[in-house]
Design a protein around this motif. Structure first.
Motif, PDB file in Angstrom:
ATOM      1  N   UNK A   1      50.989 -21.997  22.691  1.00 59.38           N
ATOM      2  CA  UNK A   1      51.235 -20.616  22.512  1.00 59.38           C
ATOM      3  C   UNK A   1      50.098 -19.932  22.020  1.00 59.38           C
ATOM      4  N   UNK A   2      49.379 -20.555  20.863  1.00 57.31           N
ATOM      5  CA  UNK A   2      48.213 -20.179  20.277  1.00 57.31           C
ATOM      6  C   UNK A   2      47.218 -20.136  21.293  1.00 57.31           C
ATOM      7  N   UNK A   3      47.039 -21.126  22.253  1.00 56.87           N
ATOM      8  CA  UNK A   3      46.127 -21.084  23.166  1.00 56.87           C
ATOM      9  C   UNK A   3      46.257 -19.891  24.166  1.00 56.87           C
ATOM     10  N   UNK A   4      47.555 -20.154  24.637  1.00 57.19           N
ATOM     11  CA  UNK A   4      47.726 -18.675  25.651  1.00 57.19           C
ATOM     12  C   UNK A   4      47.489 -17.240  25.096  1.00 57.19           C
ATOM     13  N   UNK A   5      47.812 -17.283  23.657  1.00 56.76           N
ATOM     14  CA  UNK A   5      47.538 -15.833  23.252  1.00 56.76           C
ATOM     15  C   UNK A   5      46.300 -15.779  22.892  1.00 56.76           C
ATOM     16  N   UNK A   6      45.333 -17.011  22.530  1.00 54.18           N
ATOM     17  CA  UNK A   6      43.847 -16.760  22.384  1.00 54.18           C
ATOM     18  C   UNK A   6      43.470 -16.370  23.805  1.00 54.18           C
ATOM     19  N   UNK A   7      43.762 -17.011  24.781  1.00 59.65           N
ATOM     20  CA  UNK A   7      43.345 -16.673  26.189  1.00 59.65           C
ATOM     21  C   UNK A   7      43.480 -15.370  26.463  1.00 59.65           C
ATOM     22  N   UNK A   8      44.730 -14.979  26.342  1.00 62.41           N
ATOM     23  CA  UNK A   8      45.056 -13.686  26.556  1.00 62.41           C
ATOM     24  C   UNK A   8      44.296 -12.579  25.741  1.00 62.41           C
ATOM     25  N   UNK A   9      44.117 -13.083  24.710  1.00 57.72           N
ATOM     26  CA  UNK A   9      43.095 -11.894  23.786  1.00 57.72           C
ATOM     27  C   UNK A   9      41.747 -11.871  24.295  1.00 57.72           C
ATOM     28  N   UNK A  10      41.393 -13.077  24.454  1.00 50.92           N
ATOM     29  CA  UNK A  10      39.877 -13.073  25.026  1.00 50.92           C
ATOM     30  C   UNK A  10      39.940 -12.400  26.442  1.00 50.92           C
ATOM     31  N   UNK A  11      40.980 -12.557  27.182  1.00 58.16           N
ATOM     32  CA  UNK A  11      40.889 -11.915  28.392  1.00 58.16           C
ATOM     33  C   UNK A  11      41.154 -10.506  28.351  1.00 58.16           C
ATOM     34  N   UNK A  12      42.046 -10.005  27.520  1.00 49.96           N
ATOM     35  CA  UNK A  12      42.054  -8.482  27.161  1.00 49.96           C
ATOM     36  C   UNK A  12      40.808  -7.881  26.765  1.00 49.96           C
ATOM     37  N   UNK A  13      40.139  -8.711  25.501  1.00 45.85           N
ATOM     38  CA  UNK A  13      38.748  -8.210  25.302  1.00 45.85           C
ATOM     39  C   UNK A  13      37.652  -8.054  26.444  1.00 45.85           C
ATOM     40  N   UNK A  14      37.819  -9.027  27.219  1.00 50.09           N
ATOM     41  CA  UNK A  14      36.767  -9.006  28.284  1.00 50.09           C
ATOM     42  C   UNK A  14      37.114  -7.969  29.331  1.00 50.09           C
ATOM     43  N   UNK A  15      38.464  -7.625  29.425  1.00 51.16           N
ATOM     44  CA  UNK A  15      38.992  -6.429  30.482  1.00 51.16           C
ATOM     45  C   UNK A  15      38.488  -5.219  29.787  1.00 51.16           C
ATOM     46  N   UNK A  16      38.918  -5.129  28.352  1.00 54.16           N
ATOM     47  CA  UNK A  16      38.433  -3.803  27.682  1.00 54.16           C
ATOM     48  C   UNK A  16      37.142  -3.608  27.771  1.00 54.16           C
ATOM     49  N   UNK A  17      36.244  -4.588  27.491  1.00 51.88           N
ATOM     50  CA  UNK A  17      34.845  -4.303  27.278  1.00 51.88           C
ATOM     51  C   UNK A  17      34.121  -4.021  29.030  1.00 51.88           C
TER      52      UNK A  17
END
Length: 225
Positions: A104-120
């Motif tokens: 879950x932490x890995x998925x959430x971390x990947x999702x957060x990173x992907x979200x940050x990349x998408x936002x950037x």
């Protein structure tokens, strides 16, 4: 006729009853302990009676006792196995839960990173679009100003042309009026000259005609004489 097995069973039952009765008699005749409901019994005698009682038990009862002991052992083993399985299951559940938490932490971390990349990326695209929009707006404004100035210049030129054409028209009208007046004057003058010429010619013709008439009259008079 009595069956041997049944006779043996009856003897065993009688012996059991006798042993139980003797044990009861020993307990009933035992000395009481003061200030309590307990009593003092001869240990060796009671143990001997219990041994006799145990030896007098039928084989089926002894087998049942063995089965009970085996059942107890089986139950203990089952309890131990159940506890072991419970512990193993709990440990496995905790391991799976820990693995699920890590996943879950890995998925959430990947999702957060992907979200940050998408936002950037969205921020960068937005800034680029704003820059392009500002540049396009400046181009459109410059083109609009140029067209406005061209239209104003064209309108001013058309205005001057119309003014010039109006002045030319007025000049032409004035010239036409002047030429018309001259034409009317010339026509009147020419008409007067023609009338005068015709009148002169008619007068001359009348004079010549009078002379001819006089000559004719004179010739007739001469002929009559």
């Amino acid at each position: 006729m009595t069956r041997p097995g049944r006779t043996h069973t009856t003897e065993v039952v009688y012996r059991l009853y006798e042993t139980v009765d003797e044990l009861t008699t020993v307990i009933e005749n035992a000395r009481s302990v003061p200030m309590s409901s307990s009593c003092m019994v001869p240990r060796d005698h009671v143990l001997d009676l219990l041994d006799d009682l145990r030896e007098s038990l039928p084989e089926d009862v002894q087998a049942a006792g063995a089965i009970v002991e085996q059942r107890t052992e089986i139950l203990q083993q089952a309890q131990a196995e159940a506890e072991r399985l419970t512990t193993q299951t709990r440990e496995e559940a905790e391991r799976l839960l820990e693995a699920a938490r890590r996943q879950r932490d890995e998925v959430l971390g990947a999702a957060r990173r992907q979200r940050d990349e998408v936002l950037a990326q969205a921020q960068a695209d937005t800034e680029q679009l704003l820059l392009e929009a500002e540049s396009e707006a400046e181009v459109l404004l410059a083109d609009g100003r140029h067209r406005r100035e061209a239209m104003i210049a064209e309108a001013l030129g058309e205005h001057e042309r119309l003014i010039t054409e109006t002045e030319v028209y007025r000049t032409a009208v004035d010239r036409a009026d002047e030429l018309g007046a001259r034409a009317h004057a010339d026509a009147a003058r020419m008409r007067a000259e023609v009338d005068e010429y015709v009148d002169t010619r008619l007068a001359d013709f009348g004079t010549a005609l009078e002379r001819m008439l006089r000559s004719v009259e004179k010739a007739r008079t001469t002929l009559r004489e």
